[in-house]
Design a protein around this motif. Structure first.
Motif, PDB file in Angstrom:
ATOM      1  N   ARG A 108      -2.976  -7.450 -17.803  1.00  0.00           N
ATOM      2  CA  ARG A 108      -1.935  -7.434 -18.817  1.00  0.00           C
ATOM      3  C   ARG A 108      -2.614  -7.705 -20.149  1.00  0.00           C
ATOM      4  O   ARG A 108      -3.385  -8.657 -20.290  1.00  0.00           O
ATOM      5  N   SER A 132      -8.226  -1.488  -6.929  1.00  0.00           N
ATOM      6  CA  SER A 132      -7.701  -0.124  -6.982  1.00  0.00           C
ATOM      7  C   SER A 132      -8.870   0.835  -7.109  1.00  0.00           C
ATOM      8  O   SER A 132      -9.672   0.729  -8.047  1.00  0.00           O
ATOM      9  N   GLY A 165       1.459  -3.496  -4.549  1.00  0.00           N
ATOM     10  CA  GLY A 165       1.921  -4.714  -5.185  1.00  0.00           C
ATOM     11  C   GLY A 165       1.816  -4.682  -6.686  1.00  0.00           C
ATOM     12  O   GLY A 165       1.536  -3.639  -7.291  1.00  0.00           O
ATOM     13  N   ARG A 166       1.980  -5.845  -7.297  1.00  0.00           N
ATOM     14  CA  ARG A 166       2.098  -5.949  -8.739  1.00  0.00           C
ATOM     15  C   ARG A 166       1.174  -7.036  -9.263  1.00  0.00           C
ATOM     16  O   ARG A 166       0.971  -8.064  -8.615  1.00  0.00           O
ATOM     17  N   VAL A 184       0.728  -9.881 -12.048  1.00  0.00           N
ATOM     18  CA  VAL A 184       1.585 -10.670 -12.940  1.00  0.00           C
ATOM     19  C   VAL A 184       0.702 -11.510 -13.854  1.00  0.00           C
ATOM     20  O   VAL A 184      -0.543 -11.463 -13.789  1.00  0.00           O
ATOM     21  N   PRO A 196      -2.739  -0.450 -11.586  1.00  0.00           N
ATOM     22  CA  PRO A 196      -1.739  -1.236 -10.848  1.00  0.00           C
ATOM     23  C   PRO A 196      -0.490  -1.518 -11.680  1.00  0.00           C
ATOM     24  O   PRO A 196      -0.557  -1.668 -12.903  1.00  0.00           O
ATOM     25  N   THR A 197       0.615  -1.586 -11.004  1.00  0.00           N
ATOM     26  CA  THR A 197       1.878  -1.926 -11.654  1.00  0.00           C
ATOM     27  C   THR A 197       1.755  -3.282 -12.340  1.00  0.00           C
ATOM     28  O   THR A 197       1.199  -4.234 -11.776  1.00  0.00           O
ATOM     29  N   GLY A 198       2.265  -3.366 -13.539  1.00  0.00           N
ATOM     30  CA  GLY A 198       2.245  -4.621 -14.288  1.00  0.00           C
ATOM     31  C   GLY A 198       1.108  -4.716 -15.271  1.00  0.00           C
ATOM     32  O   GLY A 198       1.111  -5.596 -16.137  1.00  0.00           O
ATOM     33  N   THR A 199       0.108  -3.819 -15.180  1.00  0.00           N
ATOM     34  CA  THR A 199      -1.030  -3.862 -16.104  1.00  0.00           C
ATOM     35  C   THR A 199      -0.910  -2.754 -17.138  1.00  0.00           C
ATOM     36  O   THR A 199      -0.293  -1.721 -16.889  1.00  0.00           O
TER      37      THR A 199
END
Length: 399
Positions: free
Chosen positions: A59, A75, A83-84, A86, A100-103
């Motif tokens: 993030r 990844s 997954g995610r 945070v 990845p999701t969230g980044t």
């Protein structure tokens, strides 16, 4: 009879060339072919946000002042992380892998130190995102290649990246090549004292192949009107190319033989040199016949100017503008009343700029000059003399 210009002759020829057929062509065999329909993207490329570097997915807010983040996954290309991510976490990531999701940022690996299950980010980490956004190359439904485009390795890559396995292309034309003349003997055979080797047919066959068509060399029929007609009648082709016998002498029997078969002449000579005797006809079933002079330079110059556009048209394509302005090295005298196509060599000069140098001897029978040339200088009718350093119009051969 006033002869047509090259442009008028080509216009008359192309007006008689029928629409192309089409066929599906696998990518492995599509190089050099002409597309009969547009290629569209079936999905976004890339189909996900992808990392442009090896590094760490984070993030952005977590690394502005440097941080120690917990490693929660990895990844890689072809296998994204489930997954995610945070706050306070990061994931190892490699070039081409899904982000990845969230980044929303990838920090390159040189700017991170791994300590066990944590990654320590340097305060001086660069601020680039290093992410290739989904669809940044092309979007689903976008036209990638237009109908009429000619396939090359770069365009093949584009089609393949869209998942396209076959391309609808113009059907490959069949070209029959007939060299005439009692003086000709095939390379590898014994030549008599008054004979020469047939260089026209093999060179034209190679030329045809490089235009995306298929070539068939017919057995030489000599200077025999009946034999010429019989050779043509027994051949299967979309275009017949004859070499020699194109003038008006007692032994120039190709046009009379074709008239015996019902051919209709549309062009009977062109105001150009070399290649004044070039002619074009259609047979009763609409198939095209292009008559080329027997001298090798004349034949290949005329193939460049007339045969290449015909084969492109038969495959649904068009060659477009082929001439460019280039600086002359040497001098050229004033031109006469016909277009003149001068064999030349184009190469960088001492200053690195491209220059074109004409050969001194332009005799159309000189195969050695033709083989050494990589350009044709075009001189318009009654063009003025050209001095060294001035510009001329130049075409590079499609061979």
């Amino acid at each position: 009879m006033k002869l047509p210009t090259v442009e008028r002759a080509l216009e008359a020829i192309l007006a008689q060339v029928g629409p192309p057929g089409v066929e599906d062509v696998g990518l492995a065999h599509a190089d050099g072919r002409w597309l009969a329909e547009a290629v569209r993207a079936g999905r976004d490329q890339p189909p996900f946000d992808a990392s442009a570097m090896d590094g760490w997915a984070v993030r952005d807010a977590d690394v502005r002042d440097g941080a120690t983040l917990r490693i929660v996954g990895e990844s890689v290309a072809g296998r994204g992380m489930a997954g995610r991510v945070v706050a306070g976490e990061t994931a190892r990531i490699f070039t081409g892998a899904p982000v990845p999701t969230g980044t929303d940022r990838v920090v390159i690996q040189e700017e991170v130190e791994r300590r066990g299950d944590h990654a320590v980010f340097k305060p001086t980490a660069s601020e680039g995102r290093n992410i290739r956004s989904r669809g940044c190359d092309f979007r689903e439904g976008e036209i990638l290649l237009e109908a009429g485009a000619r396939v090359n390795p770069w365009r093949l890559a584009l089609a393949a990246s869209a998942g396209v396995a076959t391309l609808l292309c113009g059907r490959r034309p069949m070209v029959a090549i007939l060299a005439t003349g009692d003086e000709l003997v095939e390379p590898g055979q014994a030549a008599g004292p008054d004979q020469i080797y047939n260089s026209g047919a093999p060179s034209l066959a190679a030329f045809v192949a490089r235009q995306g068509a298929a070539a068939q060399v017919l057995a030489s029929s000599g200077d025999d009107r009946t034999a010429i007609a019989a050779a043509v009648s027994g051949a299967t082709f979309d275009v017949l190319v004859t070499i020699g016998g194109a003038s008006v002498g007692d032994h120039d029997l190709v046009k009379p033989a074709l008239r015996d078969l019902g051919a209709v002449l549309h062009v009977e000579g062109v105001a150009m040199r070399p290649g004044k005797p070039v002619w074009f006809a259609t047979l009763p079933d609409g198939r095209a016949v292009l008559g080329l002079p027997g001298n090798p330079a004349s034949a290949l110059v005329c193939a460049e100017l007339f045969l290449a556009p015909v084969l492109a048209r038969l495959q649904g394509g068009a060659l477009g503008e082929r001439f460019e302005t280039t600086t002359l090295s040497g001098t050229l005298p004033a031109n006469g009343p016909r277009d003149h196509y001068i064999r030349a060599v184009a190469a960088p000069g001492p200053d690195g700029a491209r220059r074109v140098t004409p050969f001194a001897d332009q005799d159309s029978s000189l195969v050695s000059v033709m083989a050494a040339a990589n350009a044709l200088i075009r001189r318009l009718p009654f063009a003025e003399a050209v001095a060294d350093g001035e510009t001329v119009s130049v075409m590079g051969p499609s061979l």
